[in-house]
Motif scaffolding. Structure first.
Motif, PDB file in Angstrom:
ATOM      1  N   GLN A   1      -0.557  -0.340  -4.389  1.00 57.93           N
ATOM      2  CA  GLN A   1      -1.897   0.227  -4.457  1.00 57.93           C
ATOM      3  C   GLN A   1      -1.965   1.529  -3.681  1.00 57.93           C
ATOM      4  O   GLN A   1      -1.524   1.560  -2.531  1.00 57.93           O
TER       5      GLN A   1
ATOM      6  N   VAL B   1      -3.715   4.314  -1.370  1.00 60.72           N
ATOM      7  CA  VAL B   1      -4.819   4.446  -0.411  1.00 60.72           C
ATOM      8  C   VAL B   1      -4.908   5.916  -0.041  1.00 60.72           C
ATOM      9  O   VAL B   1      -3.918   6.515   0.379  1.00 60.72           O
TER      10      VAL B   1
ATOM     11  N   GLU C   1      -0.287   1.231 -11.122  1.00 64.11           N
ATOM     12  CA  GLU C   1      -0.942   0.073 -11.738  1.00 64.11           C
ATOM     13  C   GLU C   1       0.048  -0.840 -12.465  1.00 64.11           C
ATOM     14  O   GLU C   1      -0.239  -1.994 -12.707  1.00 64.11           O
TER      15      GLU C   1
ATOM     16  N   LEU D   1       0.830  -1.205   0.000  1.00 62.17           N
ATOM     17  CA  LEU D   1       0.000   0.000   0.000  1.00 62.17           C
ATOM     18  C   LEU D   1       0.867   1.257   0.000  1.00 62.17           C
ATOM     19  O   LEU D   1       1.907   1.293   0.648  1.00 62.17           O
TER      20      LEU D   1
ATOM     21  N   SER E   1      -4.885  10.430 -10.418  1.00 63.05           N
ATOM     22  CA  SER E   1      -4.841   9.695 -11.683  1.00 63.05           C
ATOM     23  C   SER E   1      -3.411   9.388 -12.080  1.00 63.05           C
ATOM     24  O   SER E   1      -3.102   8.276 -12.500  1.00 63.05           O
TER      25      SER E   1
END
Lengths: 341, 341
Positions: A98, A100, A93, A68, A86
DNA sequence: CTGAAAGCGCTAACAA
DNA sequence: TTGTTAGCGCTTTCAG
């Protein structure tokens, strides 16, 4: 909650269903190590048919790895931040990381709480807006031992590293462009946000560059709350009522500038002949106004991408090289509202 | 990352520094159970001076409780969702629950991935936009055993429960209002989004209600990408060029409607006398346009609040009562662009 | 290629 | 009021 009491499935369930040891099931599910095609097949089928979803909490605890990245921003309402997001997502990606999101509402105390909360999940990195944080927040960031990228702003000293633009420089640049076009009686409108340090720095740079040419801001007004477009209208009207001789209006963001533009056009003012206008941010949202606003692009997407890249690189290789401060150059677009001659 | 190699602190460190057992330290840090003021003091001081940040991963694994609520939405760029988020945050802030956002970009496969990822953190509940999900996603939601609230839409059958508005009904309502004002030649413009089920349902309800009165949409156009304001302008111009007799334009969102409005005013069209206009969403952003747009409020804040309330209640008491479907009533505002006489 | 054992850092449950 | 014990569900490590 169709399944309210049944215990969540564990690796052991998959192990029993497939007749393969937990360890090997774990390997299959993570594509780690060598597993025979036959075993892999059995495991995958068992996992799917049971509807097994791995428990990342246990995994993270055991492996001491959390994929994360904490992203801490002041707000989601200001389009700037979704755009930065974005950029971050686009880069992450490509990795197994990821993002958060945590939101601070521009409040240092809330930033502190959110940061504490996020760090307690032991993320692999932190991307946080701004260079101004409480002492406690800075201490937490330093002690975390993970890569920290402060974004949006480069006017100051980062805890670890920073990616952004110099808002002071941006303000100066706009001031010079305005003067160069021959505008002289300049008003300023912005949000009443003592805690929006970037807006403040732009304003400081702006007045500083004007001062260098012996010019002072003739009038200024700050608002809070309400619809930015409507506020832009109101403030602009009020300011021009107070001083009809004003020939330029600099706004701290594009939305209020758009409101100002709509008011001026309604009032039959010649823009940019009689009164020039400029905002800040270059929000795509506003293309399609009767006049294209003069504005300055804050490099939101690139900031997000660069920050994410730094985290990704340093997560992969803790010794990866990286720049302490990446200062991007905002582009000034004159649009149709900043040209006298 | 000023502190790259030092091992993160653990409860044991605080325990040793304070001379109090790990268990009691844990109690103090969570305000659980009775601890003498003296001990509490010692512990707190040790924790603070060390800069200890608890490890929620270990805590969650041990307690089988994760104070996270997964919120899964299509996008952050569409202002609708940040507003729903605000409602959710406002309610969750009163509890010990925290929202965690996942974004799907309107892609079912991405929704599936994001959902899987989030469920693997064993959150206390899920709030997810829409009623349309892949079979796998529905299966995961069902199997999760946690409260699931599907939001925004009530036209369909929820996995567990739903809070939203009926977009079909909203479309019908708008159609009836338009016809009642005497408009007859109606055009429609929207996003080219086969996966935006809510926009689709509004359009279906809209055409259905028109059909009941023997009226058909005269022309329609769909766009994708680009600045909504600019697209609204272009499409409106094109559509009126094709059919100058059009007397009403219905847009699938307020941004393109605003673009249309700006075009019509530029072109000297009498709004709403000659051509009426309506959008959807009631975005506050747009107050301050030359005319107040007719639109329909999607109850974003209330949807967020209600959904969060349901999760909070059911998390606290798994047997709490709750409504399977909460259908909110969107308010139609006529603004200045929907009244013929 | 596969498995068994030993934790990861914390908290539930119980004992003192 | 405080401490002890035994895991939580996974992965690391090392042995087969």
């Amino acid at each position: 909650m169709t399944n309210p009491d049944s215990r969540p499935l564990t690796l052991r369930d998959v192990s029993e269903a497939s007749g393969v040891s937990e360890m090997t099931v774990s390997r299959v599910l993570r594509n780690r190590g060598d597993v025979s095609a036959a075993t892999r097949e059995k495991v995958l089928e068992a996992a799917k048919s049971l509807g097994y979803v791995p428990n990342k909490i246990a995994g993270a605890l055991a492996s001491q790895r959390v994929n994360l990245v904490a992203v801490i921003i002041p707000s989601l309402r200001n389009m700037v931040f979704p755009e930065v997001m974005s950029g971050i997502s686009a880069v992450l990606e490509e990795t197994d990381l990821q993002p958060v999101v945590g939101v601070t509402d521009y409040l240092p105390e809330k930033e502190e709480r959110v940061l504490y909360e996020m760090l307690s999940w032991r993320p692999s990195g932190v991307i946080i807006a701004g260079l101004e944080h409480s002492d406690a927040s800075r201490a937490m960031l330093k002690a975390s031992g993970i890569p920290v990228v402060e974004i949006m702003d480069t006017d100051g000293t980062p805890v670890d590293c920073a990616v952004g633009i110099s808002h002071r420089r941006a303000g100066r640049k706009m001031a010079r462009a305005i003067l160069k076009q021959g505008y002289q009686r300049i008003g300023f409108m912005g949000t009443k946000m003592p805690l929006d340090h970037r807006a403040r720095k732009r304003f400081e740079g702006f007045t500083e560059a004007l001062a260098k040419e012996g010019v002072e801001v003739v009038d200024q007004e700050f608002y809070s709350g309400g619809s930015a477009l409507a506020k832009g209208r109101e403030m602009t009207q009020a300011m021009l009522d107070r001083d009809p001789e004003l020939d330029f209006l600099y706004y701290s963001n594009d939305m209020i500038a758009a409101g100002g533009l709509l008011h001026l056009l309604d009032a039959g003012v010649d823009v940019p002949g009689q009164v020039g206008l400029a905002g800040f941010n270059g929000v795509e949202l506003l293309q399609g106004l009767p006049r294209q606003l003069a504005t300055m692009d804050a490099c939101r997407d690139e900031i997000g991408r660069t920050a994410a890249k730094i985290i990704a690189d340093r997560t992969q290789d803790p010794n990866a090289e990286f720049e302490r401060v990446v200062e991007l150059a905002p582009k000034l677009s004159f649009g149709d509202t900043l040209k006298r001659r």
